[in-house]
Design a protein around this motif. Structure first.
Motif, mmCIF file in Angstrom:
data_model
loop_
_atom_site.group_PDB
_atom_site.id
_atom_site.type_symbol
_atom_site.label_atom_id
_atom_site.label_comp_id
_atom_site.label_asym_id
_atom_site.label_seq_id
_atom_site.Cartn_x
_atom_site.Cartn_y
_atom_site.Cartn_z
ATOM 1 N N ARG A 253 42.900 -35.417 19.214
ATOM 2 C CA ARG A 253 43.022 -36.589 20.094
ATOM 3 C C ARG A 253 43.812 -36.202 21.336
ATOM 4 N N LEU A 292 43.767 -34.656 30.796
ATOM 5 C CA LEU A 292 42.575 -35.080 31.531
ATOM 6 C C LEU A 292 42.950 -35.910 32.746
ATOM 7 N N VAL A 787 36.619 -43.616 24.012
ATOM 8 C CA VAL A 787 37.733 -43.580 24.955
ATOM 9 C C VAL A 787 38.318 -44.984 24.940
ATOM 10 N N TRP A 846 39.966 -40.083 22.850
ATOM 11 C CA TRP A 846 40.676 -40.093 24.134
ATOM 12 C C TRP A 846 41.320 -41.455 24.382
ATOM 13 N N ILE A 848 42.679 -43.052 27.816
ATOM 14 C CA ILE A 848 42.728 -42.767 29.258
ATOM 15 C C ILE A 848 43.200 -44.027 29.981
ATOM 16 N N ARG A 911 49.000 -37.077 19.726
ATOM 17 C CA ARG A 911 47.929 -36.566 20.588
ATOM 18 C C ARG A 911 48.291 -35.179 21.124
#
Length: 929
Positions: A253, A292, A787, A846, A848, A911
């Motif tokens: 993750r 990211l 996500v 993810w 984000i 994560r």
């Protein structure tokens, strides 16, 4: 004559199929059909305990090698689905003798396993594996065999293996260490993340239980998760190849930050974010624990050459980068003093609260033109420029010519370009030829694109070096006045527009104005245009977001004369036929498909003003029954008439309400007649909301309700699934970027299964739950292949939402946060922390976050009115995309406090983050299960 050796190869694959389905192996050799599935090796099912095992065999020569993959087919050998990722490789073990039987115990490689072979992981996050530098070794035998010996070859894929780590197999036999990792059988790296080792066992030693184990460079070991694996002997095989799939590890993750390119602020920019600013953003991401950075589309959108072009999803070219993001200071090492002074002045003038799109564009192009005139010959004769031109000329030359013609004719509407309105290679070659008066104009566009490429490539390389994925965005449409519609007109349905049906964002639906795609035409060259787009994106990005992924299943298609998104239909879709409707007792097609306008409706909607409306816009075709006049019988015609009619002074002060009222009348239908086939109909979205429907007899209402539900929720599912499985795999195979799909809105039942099958990661926004009958999504219940985010660019930020919707705020505070107190009127850092932590802790692959939502963790970043932080208003087709961070990235980098706060959230959630050690290197030990 030397007799050739022959070996029997048996394939065994556990796989459950539905009735009428079977499995076929297609491969690179004629014995496996030379990749023609219809001529591949058909497998037969055998029940083995509770498992269904598909089996097949080949007789091959010793030394046989091939690539292959499994396919699920129907009774006619039409492919229904196939394995994901790299093709499997069959290499017969060394020492195979004539007559030997080699049994391959295989696994079906699903899409989620193959994700870790994509460039985002392989070339960025796990690039420290340095697998390419590992010494390749064969899994050779060191002893001769006797009749009771069986050779077991252990094969495992380890794409996430840490640098310096190795792999062993250990288990219930002394040959593999008796469950002691340090005594286990060491595997050899054979390339492509695959590890192998051979082990010779006596028949009497079976069955053998085993597991794979990572050994770190420091000697710490970590046993894989899950139940023990087992191998037994149930055939005369001399060799058993255990193709065991991937090492079973805890789900990986990661976390990321999202911000539009134009919203970035730095000490160097000229009023708008620039590609080289991404290096600062990468530094901030690394310090905050993020793997990211996600941005919005960055293609050139200069269609109107005004602030309307701030909309990043309406591309002038799907290949060209936007000049807006150019750093002019980096164009040359020898910028004259007066130009440097001009840059300094421009920096001061453009350093505003929001992006001034027109001023920033004009300033950058003006300065770039001056530098170009000074150094054009030097740059354009350089080897690096010539290489760039040769690799990109297929799109670059048409783009440069389009920009020249757009400026010459003062419009991007290429239908207005006279003899140049029809694109041809011959015209293009003449326009780009040397010696023309406009040749420098053409070369200037080359020059700009070359420097944009250089600057974005530098930023992308910096991101990769720092183990940060740069995630781009693939818009679903292109502007109808674009290079792409000019060069490839047959790929687009130019008499239509795309949009979205009514949803959370807009009860009237959305009309994006892009022409829909002619998928039939696109398929003729195996979707070459799409493949070229993805190849171009992959030069910079290692992951991408597919905008409106539903459009690859079906698109909401509107006539080009529509202004709103309400009166549309899905393409493709199975319409209601006239015969079908007649069979159900529906016959008055004109009554249902033409605007239903009666005098009492006009009086109710417009009051005493109705007579003015009727006189100017309507004809009375029978007593108290009205229809629109020819000059105003579409939404765009109504808008034009309201603006230009000699009588416009009559409604000038209430133009908006008159327009809405007229649109309501125009949209008062229950069936949409197909403009290309008048015997086909489509039910209008939310048809029960219309007075047209309410005035029908009960039988007609009941029939239309049933047909409406069938059209929108049942009859299209298989068609849409098939459509997506034609198009989406082409995108995924065109590059090795990691793909995520924006799957918000009205979701057909087929969408999520197809996305799962193809390894596409979905999107979950807490305020727009995909679960029925839920007001808010529950991050702890999200699936792994998602996500998760508290907001996105298409909705208000956390702070703005909290302040604008008191009712929902209270329900969220009570139902999600779990407090009986009155919620604070502003979104305090404590509330933000709770919501952000929810998302970090979610099972999603993810998490984000929009940068604005993260900055709201600290009071110092919330002094600006929350509403000003919204990036897009989806209800406004002419929204000005101009949000800008109110602090430069350099200041954010100096603020160690917020970076530490965010990194603490990342680490506490488990994560992955840049610099984090693997489980094995953290010293976890393995023991007997």
């Amino acid at each position: 004559m030397v007799k050739s050796l022959h070996v029997t190869v048996i394939f065994k694959l556990p796989y459950y199929t539905q009735w009428g389905q079977s499995l076929v192996i297609a491969g690179s050799e004629p014995a496996l059909g030379s990749w023609n599935v219809k001529q591949g090796l058909a497998l037969s099912p055998v029940h083995q305990g509770n498992a269904l095992i598909w089996c097949g065999q080949l007789s091959v020569a010793a030394g046989f090698t091939c690539e292959y993959s499994y396919h699920v087919v129907d009774d006619h050998k039409n492919v229904l689905r196939w394995e994901s990722g790299e093709k499997k490789k069959l290499v017969l073990p060394e020492g195979v003798q004539d007559g030997d039987v080699v049994e391959i115990r295989d696994w079906w490689q699903d899409a989620s396993e193959a994700l870790f072979l994509r460039s985002a992981f392989k070339n960025v996050i796990f690039s420290e594996n340095e697998n390419a530098k590992r010494e390749l070794k064969s899994a050779s035998l060191s002893k001769s065999l006797d009749p009771e010996d069986i050779v077991v070859q252990f094969i495992i894929s380890c794409p996430r293996l840490g640098a310096g780590s190795t792999v062993v197999v250990t288990g219930s036999n002394p040959s593999i260490g008796n469950w002691r990792a340090q005594d286990g059988l060491k595997l050899n790296y054979v390339g492509d993340s695959i590890w192998k080792a051979n082990c010779v066992l006596r028949k009497s030693e079976f069955p053998v239980k085993y597991k794979y184990c990572q050994i770190s460079e420091a000697g710490a070991s970590t046993l894989e998760f899950g139940p023990n694996r087992e191998v037994d002997v149930d055939s005369p095989s001399r060799y058993i190849l255990l193709s065991d799939g991937s090492l079973r590890e805890s789900p990986w993750r990661g976390a990321g930050v999202a911000v539009p390119m134009f919203s970035i602020r730095s000490n160097e920019d000229l009023g708008v974010g620039e590609f080289l600013d991404l290096k600062l953003l990468v530094d901030w991401a690394v310090n905050s624990g993020f793997h990211l950075v996600q941005i919005l589309p960055i293609n050139d959108t200069s269609v109107h050459q005004m602030w309307w072009d701030s909309y990043p999803y309406s591309s002038l070219s799907v290949f060209a980068l936007h000049p807006l993001y150019l750093r002019v200071q980096a164009l040359s090492d020898a910028i004259p003093k007066d130009v440097k002074e001009e840059i300094l002045q421009a920096k001061k003038q453009l350093d505003k609260k929001d992006v001034d799109y027109e001023a920033a564009m004009a300033t950058k192009l003006s300065i770039a033109k001056k530098i170009f005139n000074l150094e054009k010959d030097k740059v354009l004769s350089s080897a690096s420029f010539k290489k760039f031109l040769s690799e990109n000329e297929e799109w670059l030359k048409p783009y440069a010519v389009f920009c020249f013609l757009r400026d010459f004719f003062e419009t991007s509407d290429h239908s207005q370009w006279g003899r140049f309105s029809q694109f041809s290679k011959e015209k293009l070659d003449k326009l780009v030829a040397e010696g023309t008066l406009h040749h420098d104009i053409i070369r200037f566009h080359y020059y700009i694109q070359y420097h944009l490429y250089t600057q974005l490539s530098e930023a992308a390389a910096y991101a990769r070096k720092n183990k940060v994925i740069l995630k781009g965005d693939l818009p679903i449409g292109v502007d109808r006045n674009s290079v792409d519609t000019w060069v490839y007109p047959t790929l687009f349905r130019m008499n239509t527009a795309t949009g979205a049906p009514p949803d959370y964002f807009d009860k009237n639906g959305q009309n994006w104005g892009f022409p829909t795609y002619n998928w039939e035409e696109m398929s003729k060259d195996n979707y070459g245009w799409w493949r070229a787009r993805l190849t171009q994106m992959a030069k910079y990005f290692t992951a991408y977001r597919i905008d409106h992924i539903l459009g690859f299943f079906r698109i909401w298609e509107l006539p080009d004369h529509a202004a709103t998104g309400l009166i549309g239909k899905f393409r493709p879709s199975i319409p209601l036929s006239q015969e079908e409707l007649l069979g159900d007792g529906i016959w008055d097609f004109d009554r249902m498909s033409r605007p239903y306008i009666r005098q009492d409706m006009l009086e109710e909607k417009f009051g005493s003003f109705w007579t003015v409306i009727a006189a100017n816009f309507l004809n009375e075709y029978q007593k108290q029954c009205y229809e629109f006049k020819e000059e105003c019988n579409t939404e765009k015609k109504i808008i034009a008439k309201l603006k230009t009619s000699p009588e416009k002074s009559l409604w000038l002060e209430k133009e908006d309400s008159v327009r809405r009222g007229l649109f309501d009348l125009l949209q008062n239908i229950v069936l949409i007649r197909d403009p290309e086939d008048p015997t086909k109909f489509y039910p209008r979205f939310n048809l029960e909301d219309t007075s047209n429907f309410r005035d029908l007899d009960e039988h007609s209402k009941n029939v239309l309700r049933r047909l409406y539900y069938d059209y929108y929720f049942t009859r299209q599912e298989n068609l849409w699934r098939q459509n997506a499985l034609k198009t989406l795999p082409v995108l995924l195979d065109a590059s090795d970027m990691l793909a995520c799909g924006e799957d918000l809105g009205l979701i057909p039942a087929c969408v999520h299964p197809v996305m799962q099958e193809l390894g596409l990661i979905g999107l979950r926004i807490q305020r727009m739950p995909s679960e029925p009958n839920c007001e808010f999504g529950i991050p702890s219940q999200y699936s792994y292949m998602t996500v998760c985010a508290p907001s996105c660019h298409d909705c208000s930020t956390l702070r703005a939402w909290w302040e604008e919707e008191a009712g929902r705020r209270s329900r969220f505070y009570k139902g999600v946060i779990g407090s009986d107190k009155e919620p604070p009127s502003r979104c305090t850092p404590e509330v933000v922390h709770f919501i952000v932590q929810q998302h970090f802790d979610a099972p999603s692959m993810w998490a984000i976050f929009p940068l604005q939502d993260l900055l709201a963790l600290k009071d110092k970043y919330t002094t600006r009115p929350a509403v000003e932080e919204t990036i897009n208003d989806p209800t406004n087709p002419k929204h000005y995309w101009r949000f800008r961070l109110h602090v430069p990235l350099e200041s954010m980098l100096e603020d160690k406090d917020i970076q530490a706060t965010i990194k603490d959230l990342v680490t506490s959630s488990g994560r992955s983050f840049p610099g984090k050690k693997t489980e094995a290197s953290k010293g976890q030990s393995s023991g007997k299960p």
